[in-house]
Design a protein around this motif. Structure first.
Motif, short mmCIF file in Angstrom:
data_model
loop_
_atom_site.label_atom_id
_atom_site.label_comp_id
_atom_site.label_asym_id
_atom_site.label_seq_id
_atom_site.Cartn_x
_atom_site.Cartn_y
_atom_site.Cartn_z
N THR A 5 0.88 -1.21 -0.02
CA THR A 5 0.04 -0.02 0.00
C THR A 5 0.89 1.15 0.14
OG1 THR A 5 -1.67 -1.02 1.24
CG2 THR A 5 -1.94 1.15 1.22
N HIS A 62 -1.18 5.10 6.28
CA HIS A 62 -0.71 3.78 5.43
C HIS A 62 -1.89 2.99 5.69
CE1 HIS A 62 2.15 0.32 4.80
NE2 HIS A 62 1.85 0.68 3.59
N GLY A 63 -2.57 2.84 4.76
CA GLY A 63 -3.89 1.86 4.96
C GLY A 63 -4.81 2.45 5.86
#
Length: 266
Positions: A5, A62-63
């Motif tokens: 990701t 991040h995600g």
């Protein structure tokens, strides 16, 4: 997988802490996106207020994970993307890298930030004697920190032959000294280190963004936005300590009176 990701960074290119994270991301070859949050240095609600109580950059999204504080972000990057490793393997060498980071993040950053308050935002323009006193202290302290950093260089980089964590953490702080005319001495090991450092693409790209960001700060409208209270400079603990120890309590008091500075939450 989390490592697949693409991270998103809430950031400002002039922030030394942001630069530190950007260099680490680029050295690891991690693609990422950036955003200057609309509520940076303001009291308006927005992505930065939602991301952390301190309302500070950088923030790594991040995600489903949200992380603030540049040191914790670097640790996270090292955990999720372990190669190439930024921290050395040996316990003593790792401790050394972390000590250099701590000195740069607190002592060095405070001096640089204080110079920014004086020279960019004109906090002491109405008191020439105080301005001269603060600049003299900053010059003396910068020289002392740079001398200490020079002692830590044991090769081309701070941990010998391998560029890593300590170099990344020192990079924005030493580079900002160039902005203030306080670069390491010609012929010194630290000056040579900065030349090698600046040739690395990850560092060069980050420093170029810093220089472009400085143009906005040098716009008289930016100074007015901060001094009017439309935006507020954050007097974090080590920055406030530098102002008090350096004899600039009057600047702090004026900032409180004019409501154009803020302190770390709560």
């Amino acid at each position: 997988m989390a490592s697949q990701t693409k991270p998103h960074l809430l950031a400002h290119p002039v922030s030394s802490y942001v630069q530190k994270v950007k260099i680490a991301l680029r050295e690891k070859g991690i693609e990422f996106t950036t955003e200057v949050p609309s509520d940076i240095s303001s009291t308006n609600d927005g992505p930065l207020h939602e991301s952390n109580l301190r309302v500070e950059v950088p923030v790594l999204l991040h995600g489903d994970t949200t992380i603030f504080d540049s040191t914790i972000i670097l640790e996270y990057l090292e955990d999720v993307w372990p190669e190439p490793a930024l921290l050395p393997k040996g316990p003593a060498e790792r401790a050394k890298a972390r000590m250099i980071e701590d000195v740069c993040d607190t002592s060095y950053e405070a001096v640089n930030w204080g110079l920014g308050e004086i020279r960019t935002f004109g906090r002491a323009d109405d008191s020439p004697d105080l301005k001269a006193q603060l600049e003299a202290k900053a010059e003396q302290q910068t020289s002392a920190i740079q001398a200490w950093l020079e002692q830590q260089l044991v090769g081309p980089w701070f941990n010998g032959e391998h560029f890593g964590w300590a170099d990344i953490c020192a990079a924005p702080m030493v580079n900002r000294s160039f902005t203030y005319g306080l670069a390491p001495k010609e012929g010194s090991k630290l000056k040579g280190w900065h030349e090698r450092l600046s040739a690395r693409q990850a560092v060069k790209s980050t420093f170029d963004e810093y220089e472009n960001g400085l143009k906005a700060f040098r716009d008289p409208r930016a100074k007015e936005a901060y001094l009017s209270g439309m935006r507020k400079r954050e007097y974090r603990d080590h920055r406030l300590e530098w102002m008090v120890k350096s004899g600039a309590v009057s600047i702090v008091e004026k900032g409180i009176k004019n409501n154009n500075i803020r302190f770390t939450w709560p």
